[in-house]
Design a protein around this motif. Sequence first.
Motif, PDB file in Angstrom:
ATOM      1  N   UNK A   1       2.069  -6.362  -1.777  1.00  0.00           N
ATOM      2  CA  UNK A   1       1.847  -4.653  -1.639  1.00  0.00           C
ATOM      3  C   UNK A   1       2.933  -4.105  -2.370  1.00  0.00           C
ATOM      4  N   UNK A   2       2.789  -3.446  -3.336  1.00  0.00           N
ATOM      5  CA  UNK A   2       3.529  -2.769  -4.430  1.00  0.00           C
ATOM      6  C   UNK A   2       3.559  -1.154  -3.770  1.00  0.00           C
ATOM      7  N   UNK A   3       4.670  -0.805  -3.585  1.00  0.00           N
ATOM      8  CA  UNK A   3       4.781   0.669  -3.441  1.00  0.00           C
ATOM      9  C   UNK A   3       5.238   1.476  -4.580  1.00  0.00           C
ATOM     10  N   UNK A   4       4.594   2.622  -4.845  1.00  0.00           N
ATOM     11  CA  UNK A   4       4.677   3.225  -6.335  1.00  0.00           C
ATOM     12  C   UNK A   4       5.130   4.684  -5.890  1.00  0.00           C
ATOM     13  N   UNK A   5       6.132   5.256  -6.460  1.00  0.00           N
ATOM     14  CA  UNK A   5       6.245   6.667  -6.168  1.00  0.00           C
ATOM     15  C   UNK A   5       7.596   7.262  -6.518  1.00  0.00           C
ATOM     16  N   UNK A   6       7.898   8.313  -6.813  1.00  0.00           N
ATOM     17  CA  UNK A   6       9.055   9.210  -6.982  1.00  0.00           C
ATOM     18  C   UNK A   6      10.118   9.236  -5.825  1.00  0.00           C
ATOM     19  N   UNK A   7      11.308   9.290  -5.668  1.00  0.00           N
ATOM     20  CA  UNK A   7      11.940   9.599  -4.361  1.00  0.00           C
ATOM     21  C   UNK A   7      11.383  10.728  -3.627  1.00  0.00           C
ATOM     22  N   UNK A   8      11.279  10.275  -2.452  1.00  0.00           N
ATOM     23  CA  UNK A   8      10.846  11.364  -1.385  1.00  0.00           C
ATOM     24  C   UNK A   8       9.456  11.422  -1.100  1.00  0.00           C
ATOM     25  N   UNK A   9       8.715  10.322  -1.820  1.00  0.00           N
ATOM     26  CA  UNK A   9       7.249  10.409  -1.769  1.00  0.00           C
ATOM     27  C   UNK A   9       6.646   9.557  -0.579  1.00  0.00           C
TER      28      UNK A   9
ATOM     29  N   UNK B   1      -0.710 -16.940  -8.129  1.00  0.00           N
ATOM     30  CA  UNK B   1      -0.317 -17.590  -6.870  1.00  0.00           C
ATOM     31  C   UNK B   1      -1.739 -17.610  -6.272  1.00  0.00           C
ATOM     32  N   UNK B   2      -2.686 -16.782  -6.284  1.00  0.00           N
ATOM     33  CA  UNK B   2      -3.918 -16.912  -5.957  1.00  0.00           C
ATOM     34  C   UNK B   2      -3.724 -15.686  -4.693  1.00  0.00           C
ATOM     35  N   UNK B   3      -2.850 -14.781  -4.930  1.00  0.00           N
ATOM     36  CA  UNK B   3      -2.648 -13.969  -3.717  1.00  0.00           C
ATOM     37  C   UNK B   3      -3.305 -12.320  -4.191  1.00  0.00           C
ATOM     38  N   UNK B   4      -3.861 -11.807  -3.213  1.00  0.00           N
ATOM     39  CA  UNK B   4      -4.469 -10.474  -3.367  1.00  0.00           C
ATOM     40  C   UNK B   4      -3.213  -9.333  -3.706  1.00  0.00           C
ATOM     41  N   UNK B   5      -3.425  -8.449  -4.187  1.00  0.00           N
ATOM     42  CA  UNK B   5      -2.139  -7.298  -4.626  1.00  0.00           C
ATOM     43  C   UNK B   5      -2.892  -5.718  -4.460  1.00  0.00           C
ATOM     44  N   UNK B   6      -2.057  -5.204  -3.745  1.00  0.00           N
ATOM     45  CA  UNK B   6      -2.351  -3.708  -3.534  1.00  0.00           C
ATOM     46  C   UNK B   6      -1.527  -3.119  -4.038  1.00  0.00           C
ATOM     47  N   UNK B   7      -2.013  -1.922  -4.560  1.00  0.00           N
ATOM     48  CA  UNK B   7      -0.838  -0.862  -5.167  1.00  0.00           C
ATOM     49  C   UNK B   7      -1.109   0.437  -4.338  1.00  0.00           C
ATOM     50  N   UNK B   8      -0.021   1.071  -3.633  1.00  0.00           N
ATOM     51  CA  UNK B   8      -0.199   2.062  -2.985  1.00  0.00           C
ATOM     52  C   UNK B   8       0.777   3.055  -3.920  1.00  0.00           C
ATOM     53  N   UNK B   9       0.080   4.107  -4.398  1.00  0.00           N
ATOM     54  CA  UNK B   9       0.606   4.867  -5.183  1.00  0.00           C
ATOM     55  C   UNK B   9       0.771   6.383  -3.998  1.00  0.00           C
ATOM     56  N   UNK B  10       2.168   6.657  -4.029  1.00  0.00           N
ATOM     57  CA  UNK B  10       2.209   7.859  -3.368  1.00  0.00           C
ATOM     58  C   UNK B  10       2.866   9.115  -4.000  1.00  0.00           C
TER      59      UNK B  10
END
Length: 159
Positions: A5-13, A93-102
Amino acid sequence: MPRLILLCGLPGSGKTTLAKRLAAEIPAVRLCPDEWMADLGIDLFDEQTRDRLERRFWEHAQDLLGLGRSVILEFGFWARSERDEKRSGARALGVAVELHYLAAPIDELCRRLEARNAEGRPGTVPISRESLAEYATVFQAPDADELGLFDEPPACRRG
C-alpha cells in the motif's frame, strides 16, 4: 494475500492517520521515514539520509511481502516514477498494489499542519505556507489513468 500500500500526498494530507488505521485493520507493517528520522535525531530535511532510508525500507518491504506480510509505505510518493517503480517491483513478487492518493487544498493543508505543530507531535517540523506552495509545484498528482494501474482495496475495506 499480502499487499503493498502506497500513500501519496503532500504534508498534512492525512497519510499518517490513514496509514495507522490501515496498519491496524489489515494488519500491515507501516514504514514511515519521518518517524524513523525523528527518532534517530536526524534532520527531516536531510534528503541524502532520507533517500538511503527509503531505499532500505523498500528492500525490507520486499522481504516482508515475500514472507506474506502486507506493507504500507508512507513516503509521500511525489513523483510518478517512484510510484511506478514500487508498483512494478511488487507486481514482480506477485503482490497486489494499492495507491491511496490524499489530496486537499493548500489552505486545508496549512490548517492541518498548524494544528499538528500546535500539538507538538514527535517527528513533525513546521512547514510554512510558502514551502507547501513550492512543494505543490513539484508534486506530480496521479491522474485517473495512473490510478487505474493499481489494485482496488479488498471489498471489506472499500467505502
